[in-house]
Design a protein around this motif. Structure first.
Motif, PDB file in Angstrom:
ATOM      1  N   ASN A 129      -3.444  -4.681  -1.218  1.00  0.00           N
ATOM      2  CA  ASN A 129      -3.344  -4.935   0.224  1.00  0.00           C
ATOM      3  C   ASN A 129      -1.909  -5.374   0.537  1.00  0.00           C
ATOM      4  OD1 ASN A 129      -3.138  -7.997   0.353  1.00  0.00           O
ATOM      5  ND2 ASN A 129      -4.955  -7.690  -0.945  1.00  0.00           N
ATOM      6  N   ASP A 130      -1.564  -5.291   1.796  1.00  0.00           N
ATOM      7  CA  ASP A 130      -0.167  -5.533   2.178  1.00  0.00           C
ATOM      8  C   ASP A 130       0.248  -6.998   2.122  1.00  0.00           C
ATOM      9  OD1 ASP A 130       0.411  -2.902   2.432  1.00  0.00           O
ATOM     10  OD2 ASP A 130      -0.023  -2.812   4.591  1.00  0.00           O
ATOM     11  N   ASN A 131      -0.673  -7.874   1.833  1.00  0.00           N
ATOM     12  CA  ASN A 131      -0.329  -9.302   1.729  1.00  0.00           C
ATOM     13  C   ASN A 131      -0.048  -9.735   0.297  1.00  0.00           C
ATOM     14  OD1 ASN A 131      -0.709  -9.735   4.506  1.00  0.00           O
ATOM     15  ND2 ASN A 131      -2.930  -9.841   4.195  1.00  0.00           N
ATOM     16  N   MET A 132      -0.295  -8.863  -0.659  1.00  0.00           N
ATOM     17  CA  MET A 132      -0.103  -9.270  -2.060  1.00  0.00           C
ATOM     18  C   MET A 132       1.386  -9.291  -2.399  1.00  0.00           C
ATOM     19  SD  MET A 132      -1.596  -5.791  -3.804  1.00  0.00           S
ATOM     20  CE  MET A 132      -2.019  -6.559  -5.340  1.00  0.00           C
ATOM     21  N   ASN A 133       1.729 -10.146  -3.395  1.00  0.00           N
ATOM     22  CA  ASN A 133       3.144 -10.236  -3.768  1.00  0.00           C
ATOM     23  C   ASN A 133       3.510  -9.141  -4.788  1.00  0.00           C
ATOM     24  OD1 ASN A 133       2.461 -11.113  -6.402  1.00  0.00           O
ATOM     25  ND2 ASN A 133       2.268 -13.227  -5.664  1.00  0.00           N
ATOM     26  N   ASP A 134       4.808  -9.028  -5.071  1.00  0.00           N
ATOM     27  CA  ASP A 134       5.291  -7.967  -5.962  1.00  0.00           C
ATOM     28  C   ASP A 134       4.699  -8.068  -7.369  1.00  0.00           C
ATOM     29  OD1 ASP A 134       6.736  -6.776  -4.012  1.00  0.00           O
ATOM     30  OD2 ASP A 134       8.711  -7.376  -4.757  1.00  0.00           O
TER      31      ASP A 134
ATOM     32  N   LEU B  22      10.262   4.542  -6.289  1.00  0.00           N
ATOM     33  CA  LEU B  22       9.341   4.146  -5.237  1.00  0.00           C
ATOM     34  C   LEU B  22      10.153   3.574  -4.071  1.00  0.00           C
ATOM     35  CD1 LEU B  22       6.564   2.335  -7.318  1.00  0.00           C
ATOM     36  CD2 LEU B  22       6.820   4.759  -6.774  1.00  0.00           C
ATOM     37  N   PRO B  23       9.548   3.463  -2.888  1.00  0.00           N
ATOM     38  CA  PRO B  23      10.290   2.913  -1.754  1.00  0.00           C
ATOM     39  C   PRO B  23      10.886   1.526  -2.017  1.00  0.00           C
ATOM     40  CG  PRO B  23       8.276   3.941  -0.981  1.00  0.00           C
ATOM     41  CD  PRO B  23       8.211   3.965  -2.488  1.00  0.00           C
ATOM     42  N   ASN B  24      10.239   0.726  -2.881  1.00  0.00           N
ATOM     43  CA  ASN B  24      10.777  -0.620  -3.163  1.00  0.00           C
ATOM     44  C   ASN B  24      11.844  -0.606  -4.247  1.00  0.00           C
ATOM     45  OD1 ASN B  24       9.301  -0.206  -5.457  1.00  0.00           O
ATOM     46  ND2 ASN B  24       7.800  -1.825  -5.087  1.00  0.00           N
TER      47      ASN B  24
ATOM     48  N   SER C 281       0.872   9.241  -5.770  1.00  0.00           N
ATOM     49  CA  SER C 281       1.203  10.601  -5.355  1.00  0.00           C
ATOM     50  C   SER C 281       2.210  11.258  -6.307  1.00  0.00           C
ATOM     51  CB  SER C 281       1.768  10.551  -3.938  1.00  0.00           C
ATOM     52  OG  SER C 281       2.134  11.823  -3.517  1.00  0.00           O
ATOM     53  N   ILE C 282       3.213  10.498  -6.739  1.00  0.00           N
ATOM     54  CA  ILE C 282       4.201  11.049  -7.688  1.00  0.00           C
ATOM     55  C   ILE C 282       3.489  11.516  -8.960  1.00  0.00           C
ATOM     56  CG2 ILE C 282       6.105  10.416  -9.241  1.00  0.00           C
ATOM     57  CD1 ILE C 282       7.067   8.495  -6.991  1.00  0.00           C
ATOM     58  N   ILE C 283       2.626  10.660  -9.494  1.00  0.00           N
ATOM     59  CA  ILE C 283       1.914  11.018 -10.725  1.00  0.00           C
ATOM     60  C   ILE C 283       0.965  12.186 -10.461  1.00  0.00           C
ATOM     61  CG2 ILE C 283       0.279  10.178 -12.473  1.00  0.00           C
ATOM     62  CD1 ILE C 283       3.070   8.966 -12.745  1.00  0.00           C
ATOM     63  N   ASP C 284       0.277  12.138  -9.324  1.00  0.00           N
ATOM     64  CA  ASP C 284      -0.674  13.197  -8.982  1.00  0.00           C
ATOM     65  C   ASP C 284       0.006  14.571  -8.954  1.00  0.00           C
ATOM     66  OD1 ASP C 284      -3.233  14.181  -8.005  1.00  0.00           O
ATOM     67  OD2 ASP C 284      -2.211  14.455  -6.087  1.00  0.00           O
ATOM     68  N   GLU C 285       1.211  14.614  -8.405  1.00  0.00           N
ATOM     69  CA  GLU C 285       1.879  15.903  -8.235  1.00  0.00           C
ATOM     70  C   GLU C 285       2.670  16.337  -9.461  1.00  0.00           C
ATOM     71  OE1 GLU C 285       4.255  15.768  -4.721  1.00  0.00           O
ATOM     72  OE2 GLU C 285       2.521  15.656  -3.380  1.00  0.00           O
ATOM     73  N   ARG C 286       3.116  15.380 -10.267  1.00  0.00           N
ATOM     74  CA  ARG C 286       4.100  15.741 -11.286  1.00  0.00           C
ATOM     75  C   ARG C 286       3.679  15.496 -12.731  1.00  0.00           C
ATOM     76  NH1 ARG C 286       9.463  15.739  -8.473  1.00  0.00           N
ATOM     77  NH2 ARG C 286       8.866  15.916  -6.308  1.00  0.00           N
TER      78      ARG C 286
ATOM     79  N   THR D 117       0.829  -1.214   0.000  1.00  0.00           N
ATOM     80  CA  THR D 117       0.000   0.000   0.000  1.00  0.00           C
ATOM     81  C   THR D 117       0.863   1.264   0.000  1.00  0.00           C
ATOM     82  OG1 THR D 117      -0.134  -0.227   2.403  1.00  0.00           O
ATOM     83  CG2 THR D 117      -1.998  -1.056   1.124  1.00  0.00           C
ATOM     84  N   GLY D 118       1.989   1.206   0.726  1.00  0.00           N
ATOM     85  CA  GLY D 118       2.888   2.360   0.747  1.00  0.00           C
ATOM     86  C   GLY D 118       3.450   2.657  -0.626  1.00  0.00           C
ATOM     87  N   ASN D 119       3.853   1.619  -1.335  1.00  0.00           N
ATOM     88  CA  ASN D 119       4.391   1.810  -2.686  1.00  0.00           C
ATOM     89  C   ASN D 119       3.320   2.286  -3.663  1.00  0.00           C
ATOM     90  OD1 ASN D 119       7.338   1.062  -2.968  1.00  0.00           O
ATOM     91  ND2 ASN D 119       6.573  -0.650  -1.726  1.00  0.00           N
ATOM     92  N   PHE D 120       2.107   1.724  -3.505  1.00  0.00           N
ATOM     93  CA  PHE D 120       1.017   2.164  -4.383  1.00  0.00           C
ATOM     94  C   PHE D 120       0.725   3.651  -4.153  1.00  0.00           C
ATOM     95  CE2 PHE D 120      -3.359   3.137  -5.327  1.00  0.00           C
ATOM     96  CZ  PHE D 120      -3.558   2.558  -6.566  1.00  0.00           C
ATOM     97  N   ASP D 121       0.630   4.028  -2.887  1.00  0.00           N
ATOM     98  CA  ASP D 121       0.340   5.429  -2.580  1.00  0.00           C
ATOM     99  C   ASP D 121       1.461   6.355  -3.062  1.00  0.00           C
ATOM    100  OD1 ASP D 121      -2.058   4.736  -1.478  1.00  0.00           O
ATOM    101  OD2 ASP D 121      -1.394   4.876   0.618  1.00  0.00           O
TER     102      ASP D 121
END
Lengths: 280, 339
Positions: free
Chosen positions: B69-74, B284-286, B41-46, B33-37
């Motif tokens: 969700n946080d249980n899904m794989n990459d 992204l964070p990942n 957010s990057i696209i939203d702002e830029r 979820t953190g990576n999705f957000d």
């Protein structure tokens, strides 16, 4: 208020020329040091990437502190040259950001000696800080950094005597207040700024609210024959908030180097054979 | 002793002032979820074409965020993110991981190729009897007084000396065919370097803008992109046919937009693929890399060319057969130059 601070700082920096008339031909104590430093660093530069990076930093520095010839060495100048290279990774260690910074600081300080032997130096400084951050991504692979500031500087020196062995403890604090710095507009590309020439909004007036720089260096000098081994710790924090962009670069490093005490007699610089006159 | 304590206190306070500099990541953790957000957010702002493409990015968030969700794989996360980015319909938008690259290529996948490299190499360039300079293949066409250049990528650096040599080689020709079909773009300085050999005075080829804040429609004033004619290059002012197809994208799109301004130039072939946004990238964070259109570039009339440029003479190739030996777009260019 800001203008008043600027005038005071400028006058402080220009003071040497106004005091030339009082210059004597006496000796002038000098403390020079060369050192390497290494430690950890954290960086974020949202112009390049929104995520923070942590990593390993190495650097080198040269410091030269000279007492004035006039007014019984009550004034001192300090030149500091430092360069730092940071390689930082994201939390998964599959992405990196590099940073290379070059820093020059000139302090002009008034000395106060306390009864306990502690020497406090307080004054103004000029700090120039420039470099680049790099990720290598597409059309925004790097971001140049450049600031020039006037601010306050302070230094404390104390000579600790353990039996007959003297250890010099020194701490320097630098806190620039106002100046100018470079920051592109939110989405401006280097292609537009430097290839096409649209540099509108590139240079900004800086104050601690949008351009913060704090540096603190604590060192201990251990005399060995005619030189001293210097060990110490330095932390440096750079921060910039402008045009909805954020840049932070924080490093804490251990210092290892050599310090040499000299005197200038007339125009010649000599190394001390005996510690007759020193800054501390 | 009392003063020494004060000194140590002072040093400690100074250190604490410095140590307050902890660097946070604005709340985007390295979870699904953190990576999705972070991506949203990057696209939203830029991203720079929300209004032009009439995209409601908040609606896109509402559509795709429940799928994460946080249980899904990459792999599953990547697929959801790729689907979200495809809503932008932009060839400059990519998400790159170490196992895949999300892309939007419908700007050419849904159209005829209109190019066959084998036919060009074998029957027009007469391989191996052609020359190569700075990524340009060239020769004088057999039985014609027409120079033919194939330039497949603006990422292939070409120097003024390369172009001077090619134009000198074509000095007796009554026209030049500059074939940039399948040219997916590259460096804009190569565009400007080539165009500078075909103009006698500086020209404004288009305008560039950039975002001034994260707000979707907060842009700088259009800044002219000026191409300097230069004074030491060999110039060519004869007929020039620029051949295009749907795979002409990004810098190739800009090149066509600029060449179209010149009176001695005809654009022949199919509409270009577009791609007028100067792309930026972020992480992204990942560690995945996202690329997106950041600065819109318009043509000299300040018209958006994100969805491509129509040719002056529209020509489609017949479906390629194994026995084909001709290229109708090149043949049309030869006919235009000869007439």
């Amino acid at each position: 208020m800001t203008l008043r601070i600027l005038i005071i700082l400028t006058l402080t920096l220009l003071l040497p020329s106004s005091l030339k008339a009082e210059e004597s031909k006496g000796v002038r104590p000098v403390m020079a040091s060369y050192y390497l430093k290494t430690g950890g660093g954290q960086i974020i530069d949202t112009y390049l990437s929104i995520i923070p990076y942590k990593g390993f930093e190495i650097g080198a520095g040269f410091e030269n502190i000279r007492a004035s010839r006039f007014r019984e060495h009550k004034w001192a100048t300090r030149h500091l040259l430092e360069t730092e290279f940071l390689r930082a990774l994201n939390s998964r260690k599959n992405s990196q950001m590099l940073s290379y910074m070059f820093n020059y600081e000139f302090d002009y300080l008034r000395r106060y000696t306390l009864p306990c032997g502690l020497r406090l130096f307080v004054g103004g400084n000029l700090v120039a800080d420039a470099g680049t951050t790099y990720t290598g991504l597409g059309n925004n692979p790097a971001a140049a950094k450049a600031t020039i500031d006037l601010g306050i500087a302070a230094m404390a020196m104390y000579r600790l005597q353990i039996k007959n062995y003297p250890i010099t403890i020194k701490d320097n604090l630098s806190f620039p207040l106002i100046g100018a710095f470079m920051c592109p507009q939110f989405g401006a590309s280097y292609y537009e700024m430097f290839y096409l020439g649209n540099r509108e909004g590139l240079v900004h007036f800086g104050y601690p609210g949008n351009n913060l720089y704090i540096s603190n260096m604590l060192t201990l000098d251990f005399p060995v024959k005619r030189r001293s081994i210097r060990i110490g710790y330095e932390c440096k924090f750079r921060s910039m908030h402008q045009n909805h962009l954020v840049y932070k670069n924080f490093a804490h490093e251990f210092i290892f180097g050599v310090a040499i005490n000299k005197v200038i007699v007339g125009a010649k610089e000599k190394q001390l054979k005996q510690e007759i006159i020193t800054l501390y | 002793m009392h003063h020494l304590k004060k000194n140590i206190t002072y040093i400690c306070i100074s250190l604490l002032i410095c140590l307050q500099g902890c660097i946070s990541n604005d709340g985007f953790d390295d979870s699904a979820t953190g990576n999705f957000d972070a991506l949203w957010s990057i696209i939203d702002e830029r991203y720079c074409f929300f209004e032009y493409k009439n995209i409601d990015w908040n609606n896109i968030y509402s559509k795709y965020r429940p799928l994460v969700n946080d249980n899904m794989n990459d792999y599953d996360l990547f697929r959801v993110m790729a689907d979200m980015l495809s809503e932008l319909k932009d060839g400059h938008v990519n998400l790159t991981s170490n196992f895949d690259q999300a892309r939007y290529w419908k700007w050419y996948e849904d159209y005829p190729d209109n190019f066959n490299a084998d036919i060009v190499d074998r029957y027009y360039l007469k391989e191996p009897h052609y020359k190569i300079a700075g990524g340009m293949k060239y020769r004088i066409l057999e039985n014609e007084s027409i120079g033919y250049i194939y330039y497949g990528s603006f990422s292939s650096t070409i120097s003024n000396a390369n172009i001077d040599q090619i134009l000198y080689y074509f000095k007796e020709c009554k026209g030049i065919i500059l074939d940039i079909r399948n040219n997916g773009g590259g460096a804009l300085d190569n565009v400007e370097r080539i165009v500078s050999h075909f103009i006698s005075n500086d020209i404004v080829s288009g305008y560039i803008q950039h975002k001034l804040s994260p707000a979707h429609n907060h842009f700088s004033d259009p800044y002219p992109v000026t191409i300097k004619a230069g004074d030491s290059n060999i110039k060519y002012f004869g007929k020039i046919a620029v051949l295009t197809n749907r795979k002409c994208y990004s810098a190739a799109n800009d090149f066509v937009s600029t060449m179209k301004l010149l009176p001695n130039v005809k654009i022949i072939g199919d509409k270009t693929g577009g791609g007028s946004g100067l792309p930026f990238s972020s992480k992204l964070p990942n560690g995945w890399t996202v690329r997106f259109s950041s600065s819109p570039v318009s043509n000299a009339n300040k018209e958006n060319i994100e969805f491509g440029i129509d040719p002056d003479i529209k020509v489609d190739l017949e479906p390629i057969t194994a026995t084909a030996t001709t290229d109708a777009i090149i043949d049309k260019a030869i006919e235009w130059i000869n007439n």
